[in-house]
Design an enzyme around this catalytic site. Sequence first.
Site, PDB file in Angstrom:
ATOM      1  N   SER A 160       0.841  -1.189   0.000  1.00  0.00           N
ATOM      2  CA  SER A 160       0.000   0.000   0.000  1.00  0.00           C
ATOM      3  C   SER A 160       0.884   1.250   0.000  1.00  0.00           C
ATOM      4  CB  SER A 160      -0.971  -0.041   1.182  1.00  0.00           C
ATOM      5  OG  SER A 160      -2.035   0.869   0.997  1.00  0.00           O
ATOM      6  N   HIS A 162      -7.225  -5.881  -1.323  1.00  0.00           N
ATOM      7  CA  HIS A 162      -6.051  -5.048  -1.093  1.00  0.00           C
ATOM      8  C   HIS A 162      -4.931  -5.819  -0.399  1.00  0.00           C
ATOM      9  CE1 HIS A 162      -3.835  -1.392  -0.826  1.00  0.00           C
ATOM     10  NE2 HIS A 162      -3.888  -1.308   0.482  1.00  0.00           N
ATOM     11  N   ASP A 194      -9.019  -5.387  -5.839  1.00  0.00           N
ATOM     12  CA  ASP A 194      -8.633  -4.339  -4.899  1.00  0.00           C
ATOM     13  C   ASP A 194      -9.374  -3.066  -5.312  1.00  0.00           C
ATOM     14  OD1 ASP A 194      -7.472  -2.454  -3.282  1.00  0.00           O
ATOM     15  OD2 ASP A 194      -5.402  -3.040  -3.714  1.00  0.00           O
TER      16      ASP A 194
END
Length: 610
Positions: free
Chosen positions: A216, A363, A332
């Site tokens: 991320s 994700h 995601d």
Amino acid sequence: MIKKYLQASVLALLLSASALSVAQDKTVPVFENGEAQIVEGFSNYKDWIRHDLWVETSFNTDGDDTLDRVHVSVTRPSQTDTEDLKLPVIYVTSPYFAGVAPDVPGIMWDVEHELGARPTQERAHPEVTRLGKRPIISNSHIMKWVPRGYIVVHSSSPGTGLSQGSPTVGGPNEALAPKAVIQWLNGDAKGYTTPDGDQEVTAFWSTGKVGMTGTSYNGTLPLAAATTGVKGLEAIIPIAPNTSSYHYYRSNGLVRSPGGYLGEDIDVLYDFIHSGDDAKRPYNNKTVRDTEMAAGMDRETGDLNDFWNDRDYLNQMDGMKAALLMSHGFNDWNVMPEHSNRIYQKAKAMGLPTQIYYHQNGHGGPPPMTMMNRWFTHYLHGIDNGVENDPQARIVRENDRPDQPTAYAAYPNPDAKNVTLYLNKGGNQVGALTTTSSKRQKTEMLVDDFTISGKAHAQATNSTHRLLYSTATLKQDLHISGESTITISVSSSKPAANLSVMLVSLPYTDDAKVITDNIITRGWADPQNHKSLRESAPLKKGEFYDLTFNLQPDDQIIKAGQQIGLVIFSSDKEFTIHPKPGTELTVDLDKTSISLPIVGGLDALKKAIE
């Protein structure tokens, strides 16, 4: 003379044997099948050397008169001291190590207002309470890599934890900070034992070869560092990285939230991570959040501008040299899969060593350990394991385990060909989606209502709030690989309107067994930006506007017995602004179509539906 020569030779042999014995006693990395192995001598965490330092950067972003220093944490095997062992570095940097802001009421932007308007109530600005005197550094990478013969380095991003400076969420300092750390690991920047002292510390234990990874935001920063072209950064493995703030918070001119965080924008993320020095926060807030971000983010129009353009790493890749292994999930809906694909395609075109791993979940999700291990083993230890010749793409097929991906020559699948499907009237019930164009279909209308979810739109058998078009039932599996593209001609009863699109697998069920059962892909756009992402203009009632935009990349096998459905609606309850219901969108069916990237092309589709 001969006797003396023999004696000298024997002595030399003895000395050589002694030296070999000493060398054999030293702890060194071990490689099997092209991967670094866990070494017993590196595995006792009680023997590891851990220390903190501050690396001086090339910028000053917190308003004082000194260059910012970033906090660095090092974990290395004891042999780097006792045996003069030099090792490569796995480096992880993050804005999260010192904690984040609490989720208080009002932290997000209010989304229930008319398009183009600004919410009347300003959002809340929570303060981060920094965790402890020393930020808590993640142990996951330490436990994974140190026993395999690496040094693990962590750093906190500018304006977070014990690092000086200000967060900028994609500004230049977020790339220059890890660049400085890598330069320090190569002896080209200065490190100090304290944030404001002058006692230097060197990375004498580093070979200078550095690999970066993270997930991320932590996956964004390896790419940021790589775009600087810094010497020593040999390889990166970004996992679900946010590669463009505009693509994260906007979509084809439309203000769109990341999935699960309705109302989030770039200034919300700034507040969320700003855990640095309390005394510097007022200056940082005024300079970055309340001036630069407030002037540049433009929630009224959603247009692309220089503020957003400067926060897009695709525009900064020309100097990149690092080998790139990307990882992302096709489902995601937070950091959407386009973020990885766009960087992968550019890196491939640049001739960089490039591979990609996609899975079918949401994700996060790193590549299998063996992929990461081979990548770093080759590019950091210099072992000739042939990883650069491995298949360029690995995709976890539906229902397969994440560590058992299927190999492909590239992504999209080289055998995928674009097939155009046309809309046939009946969309308020279920119109047909066919390979032949039937003229004089004229127009169909939907009425916006944000209270209805995308799922409800797809499940409705009859609705005035969406248009739905479907293929015939598939007689055999159909493989989609790449980006679907929609061309749509639309008019609006109001000067502004949301436009949302979903490609779904029908029937859309409540008890989906896997995440791929319902949504294939989706996309959003602002009809006001039909000519340019940088300039929007009010829509004239009754006038049709032509748009073409891509949906999110995907690679999915739609099973026999399913139908492929195209859902067109206006406001998306989960992602967009929520204007008052009632806006009417009219679609010209004769000028609207969708192109699907189908493995095997038109022949494969015809075999599946005819």
